[in-house]
Write an enzyme that holds these catalytic residues in place. Structure first.
Site, PDB file in Angstrom:
ATOM      1  N   GLY A 260       0.790  -1.558  -0.205  1.00 47.18           N
ATOM      2  CA  GLY A 260       0.107  -0.092   0.044  1.00 47.18           C
ATOM      3  C   GLY A 260       0.259   1.169  -0.237  1.00 47.18           C
ATOM      4  N   PRO A 261      -0.101   2.104  -0.878  1.00 47.44           N
ATOM      5  CG  PRO A 261      -1.557   4.163  -0.824  1.00 47.44           C
ATOM      6  CD  PRO A 261      -0.850   2.068  -0.951  1.00 47.44           C
ATOM      7  N   PRO A 262       2.539   5.126   1.348  1.00 44.94           N
ATOM      8  CG  PRO A 262       4.500   6.139   0.821  1.00 44.94           C
ATOM      9  CD  PRO A 262       3.214   5.679   0.372  1.00 44.94           C
ATOM     10  CG  HIS A 481      -5.047  32.207 -13.362  1.00 43.65           C
ATOM     11  ND1 HIS A 481      -4.717  31.904 -14.966  1.00 43.65           N
ATOM     12  CD2 HIS A 481      -5.448  31.267 -12.583  1.00 43.65           C
ATOM     13  CE1 HIS A 481      -3.476  30.592 -14.515  1.00 43.65           C
ATOM     14  NE2 HIS A 481      -4.694  30.015 -13.870  1.00 43.65           N
ATOM     15  CD  GLU A 482      -6.721  30.531  -8.850  1.00 42.42           C
ATOM     16  OE1 GLU A 482      -7.320  29.129  -8.766  1.00 42.42           O
ATOM     17  OE2 GLU A 482      -5.497  30.769  -8.983  1.00 42.42           O
ATOM     18  CG  HIS A 485      -8.530  27.904 -12.550  1.00 44.13           C
ATOM     19  ND1 HIS A 485      -7.830  26.735 -13.532  1.00 44.13           N
ATOM     20  CD2 HIS A 485      -7.822  27.874 -12.058  1.00 44.13           C
ATOM     21  CE1 HIS A 485      -6.326  26.724 -13.903  1.00 44.13           C
ATOM     22  NE2 HIS A 485      -5.834  28.113 -13.200  1.00 44.13           N
TER      23      HIS A 485
END
EC number: 3.4.24.-
Length: 685
Positions: A260-262, A481-482, A485
Site C-alpha cells: 500500500g501507499p505510505p 485567473h482563479e 478556473h
C-alpha cells in the site's frame, strides 16, 4: 677522582664527575648516579628511539640533574657549576687566561669549557658555549695559551635490545589499539548495538527481539483497514488456537505481505499483531541486511531465521522489504550482487529444503511492482494484503481513534471532516487533527473549532498561508485567473463542483480554486477527465480574453503540466482517443529506474507521432471550449471578480449563486448548499 654523570637530552650536554657526596642533605655515604648516555645528534636520536624509551630517558635525566645540582666537584670541596656563556665572554676569559680546558662537540659548534670564575671565588665553572664555527684563529689562540682542548664524536646509545624493541613497537601498538577501540565504540562495542564481539558479530542479525511484545498498540487502535485487520486477526487466532484450523487440515500461512501507499497503516498493523499474538516478535528493516561487506546480508538472514526457529512459533516483521527483495536479473552488479545473494538466502529460509515451521513472516512495502516473483509466490507469501487509503467510513473510524485525546467544539463533526478529506491516509488524518490542535492552542482556544479544521486542511494540501497581495494589476490578474478556473469547471458537464475561490496565497500558489472531488476517485469517466482539462485551461483562457494574448503570464505553468499529463494518460493509458483502446505505456512510464533502463520501447515512430497528435488535439479542443465559455460569460466574470477582490475568499455556494444569475449551470453540475463543506482539490496560479 670519582665521577657521576647526568645527561641533558635537550642540548646534548654530558656532565662527567668522579664521585658525589650528599653532605648538605646529611647523608654519610656516597652514591653513584646511573650513567645515561645521550646522542648529540637529535635527528639520529629521534629516529632510533621509541616513545617509551624517550620517556625513560627524560625521567633518568631529570633525576641526574637533581643529583648533580647538589653535588661537590671533588673531595677538596672544589665545586663545578653548569651554565651557559656567551661567545664574547668566552673570548674575554680566553684572553685573560681563565680558560683551563675546552671540549668541542657537533663539528666545533658547541664547546664545553672549564674556566675559573671570579664570581664563584675562583672556582672552576663548567659552561656551555655556542660557537659560530671552528675557526683557525680560535685554534691558534688555544695553542698559544697552551689550553687543553679536544674534539669529540657524537655518541650513540645502543641501549638494551629489549628496550629498543619495546620503544620501536610502542607507537604502532598504541595507534592500532586506539583505532580498534574507536571502531568498537562506533560499531557498538562499548555498549552500543554492535556488542562486545565486534567485528566478529557483523554477520549477526540486527533484528529487535521481544519475547513478550508490548508495543502499546492493539487491533482496537487500528481503523479504516478492516479487510487487512481481518486477515491479521486470523493469523493471531491461528497462533493462539492452532487446533481449530489443523483439525480441518488447514496450515498456518507462512507469510503475509502488506502492500500500500505510505501512511496507510502497514507498520501500525505489524505493531498490533505483535501486541495481540502473545508470541515472540522479531522486527527488522530491509535495509539492515545489506552492508558494504560481501556476504554479510546472507549471514544476517541465516542468523535471523536461526533465532526465529529457536523461538517458534513466532513472528518476523520485515519493514520496507523492497530494499532487499528487488527483482533479480537486472544486470546491475552481475551475478555476484550482494543484494541478490541476500535475497537468495531469504528465499531459501522462507521456503527451502529445511523449511521454517512455526515462523510467520510479515513484510511491508509500497513498491510491490519491483519485488522478485519468487518472493511473491504462495509458500513464501501466501497472502498479499492491500492496504489502500480509506474510504469515508474508514476515515471516520480513523478520526475517532485519533480524536480520543482532543477537545472539539460542539459544531465539529468527524463525519463532515471525513467527507472533506478524500484521498487522505491514516497518517494524513492524524496529522490533520494534530495541526488543528496546534492552531487552536496558538490562538488561545480551549477546544478545536471548524475554523482550525479548515485552515489545517488548506495547510496540508496547499501549504503555509502567505501574505495577502496588495491591490493592483497582479491581484486583479490572479482574481481573473482563479475565476476562470471556477467558471470553466462549473459550466463544463462532468466537472467537480467548486468548493471555494481564494486570493490568499498558500505555498507557491498566489491564488487557489478548490473543487470537490467525486465520491469514487478510482472510477472516472472520459467526460470527467476532459472536463478537468477544460477547467485546468480556464485560467490561461481568462488571462488571454481579459488582458490580451500578449499579456498571458507564467501563472498557468502548473495547470499546463497537469492537463498535459492528464491528456497523455487519456491517450496512452486509458485508451480514450481516436487511436483506439490501446495501452501504450512506454519505458518512461516505468516506476523503477532500473526497469526503465532495461525496458525496450516497442513503439514505432509513426505511433509515437500519432500519440503526440492525439494529445495536442485533446488540449486544443479543451482550450477552445474554455475560451468560448470565458467570452460568453464576461459580465458574470467581472461581477464575481469585483466581489472576490473585496472579500478575497468566496465560497462555492456564493459563486454558483452569482453565476446562475447570468447563465444556466448544467444539471449534473448543480450541487446542494451542504456539499460546499466537502473536500477541496486546488487549482492554483
Amino acid at each position: 677522582m670519582a665521577a657521576s654523570s647526568a645527561c641533558l637530552l635537550g642540548n646534548g650536554l654530558s656532565v662527567y664527575t668522579t664521585k658525589q657526596r650528599f653532605q648538605k642533605l646529611g647523608l654519610d655515604r656516597t652514591s653513584k648516579v646511573t650513567v645515561v648516555k645521550a646522542s648529540l645528534d637529535e635527528k639520529k636520536h629521534e629516529g632510533r628511539r621509541g616513545f617509551f624509551k624517550l620517556l625513560l630517558g627524560n625521567a633518568a635525566a631529570g633525576v641526574g640533574l637533581l643529583a648533580s645540582g647538589n653535588a661537590n666537584a671533588d673531595e677538596q670541596g672544589q665545586g663545578v657549576s653548569s651554565s651557559r656563556m656567551s661567545y664574547s665572554r668566552f673570548l674575554e676569559y680566553l684572553d685573560k687566561g681563565r680558560v683551563e680546558k675546552v671540549d668541542l662537540y657537533e663539528n666545533g659548534t658547541i664547546a664545553i669549557v672549564e674556566a675559573v670564575s671570579p664570581e664563584l671565588g675562583n672556582r672552576i665553572q663548567r659552561v656551555r658555549v655556542q660557537l659560530p664555527g671552528l675557526s683557525q684563529e680560535l685554534l691558534q689562540k688555544l695553542r698559544a695559551k697552551n689550553i687543553d682542548f679536544a674534539a669529540h664524536n657524537a655518541q650513540e646509545d645502543q641501549g638494551s635490545p629489549i628496550l629498543n624493541l619495546i620503544g620501536n613497537l610502542a607507537f604502532p601498538v598504541i595507534l592500532i589499539g586506539g583505532l580498534f577501540l574507536l571502531s568498537r565504540r562506533s560499531s557498538g562495542g562499548m555498549g552500543g548495538p554492535g556488542g562486545p564481539g565486534f567485528p566478529l558479530q557483523i554477520g549477526q542479525s540486527k533484528a529487535k527481539f521481544q519475547m513478550e511484545p508490548n508495543t502499546g498498540v492493539t487491533f482496537d487502535d487500528v481503523a479504516g483497514v478492516d479487510e487487512a485487520k481481518q486477515d491479521f486477526m486470523e493469523v493471531v487466532e491461528f497462533l493462539k488456537k492452532p487446533e481449530r484450523f489443523t483439525a480441518v487440515g488447514a496450515r498456518i500461512p507462512k507469510g503475509v505481505l502488506l502492500v500500500g501507499p505510505p501512511g496507510t497503516g502497514k507498520t501500525l498493523l505489524a505493531k498490533a499483531i505483535a501486541g495481540e499474538a502473545g508470541v515472540p516478535f522479531f522486527s527488522i528493516s530491509g535495509s539492515e541486511f545489506v552492508e558494504m561487506f560481501v556476504g554479510v546480508g546472507a549471514s544476517r538472514v541465516r542468523d535471523l531465521f536461526k533465532k526465529a526457529k529457536e523461538n517458534a512459533p513466532c513472528i518476523v516483521f520485515v519493514d520496507e522489504i523492497d530494499a532487499v527483495g528487488r527483482q533479480r536479473g537486472t544486470g546491475i552488479g552481475g551475478g555476484n550482487d550482494e543484494r541478490e545473494q541476500t535475497l537468495n538466502q531469504l528465499l531459501t529460509e522462507m521456503d527451502g529444503f529445511e523449511g521454517n515451521t512455526g515462523v510467520i513472516v510479515v513484510a511491508a512495502t509500497n513498491r510491490a511492482d519491483i519485488l522478485d516473483s519468487a518472493l511473491l509466490r504462495p509458500g513464501r507469501f501466501d497472502r498479499q494484503v492491500s492496504v489502500d487509503v480509506p474510504d469515508v467510513k474508514g476515515r471516520t473510524d480513523i478520526l475517532k481513534v485519533h480524536s480520543g485525546n482532543k477537545k472539539f467544539e460542539s459544531g465539529v463533526s468527524l463525519e463532515v471532516i471525513a467527507m472533506r478529506t478524500p484521498g487522505f491516509s491514516g497518517a494524513d488524518l492524524a496529522n490533520l487533527l494534530n495541526e488543528a490542535a496546534i492552531l487552536a492552542g496558538r490562538r488561545g482556544k480551549t477546544a478545536i473549532s471548524s475554523k482550525e479544521i479548515d485552515d489545517s486542511i488548506d495547510r496540508i494540501v496547499a501549504g503555509m498561508e502567505g501574505t495577502v497581495m496588495t491591490d493592483g494589476k497582479s491581484k486583479s490578474l490572479v482574481a481573473y485567473h482563479e475565476v476562470g478556473h471556477a467558471i470553466c469547471g462549473t459550466l463544463t458537464p462532468g466537472h467537480d463542483a467548486v468548493q471555494k475561490v481564494t486570493l490568499i496565497p498558500r505555498g507557491q500558489a498566489r491564488g487557489l480554486t478548490w473543487f470537490i472531488p467525486s465520491d469514487d476517485p478510482t472510477l472516472i469517466s472520459k467526460q470527467q477527465l476532459f472536463a478537468r482539462i477544460v477547467g485546468g485551461l480556464g485560467g490561461r483562457a481568462a488571462e488571454e480574453v481579459i488582458f490580451g494574448e500578449s499579456e498571458v503570464t507564467t501563472g498557468a505553468v502548473s495547470d499546463l503540466q497537469q492537463i498535459t499529463g492528464l491528456a497523455k494518460q487519456m491517450v496512452t493509458t486509458f485508451g480514450m482517443s481516436e487511436i483506439g483502446p490501446w495501452s501504450l505505456m512506454d519505458s518512461s512510464e516505468q516506476s523503477d529506474v532500473i526497469m526503465r533502463m532495461m525496458a525496450r520501447n516497442s513503439m514505432s515512430e509513426k505511433l509515437a507521432n500519432d500519440i503526440d497528435t492525439a494529445v495536442k488535439t485533446l488540449s486544443d479542443k479543451a482550450y477552445e471550449i474554455a475560451l468560448s465559455q470565458i467570452r460568453n460569460n464576461r459580465e458574470a466574470m467581472d461581477k464575481i471578480v469585483e466581489i472576490l477582490l473585496e472579500k478575497e475568499t468566496m465560497s462555492g455556494d456564493e459563486f454558483r449563486a452569482i453565476l446562475s444569475e447570468f447563465t444556466e449551470i448544467p444539471p449534473e453540475n448543480r450541487v446542494a448548499s451542504s456539499t460546499s463543506t466537502s473536500t477541496p482539490t486546488p487549482a492554483s496560479v
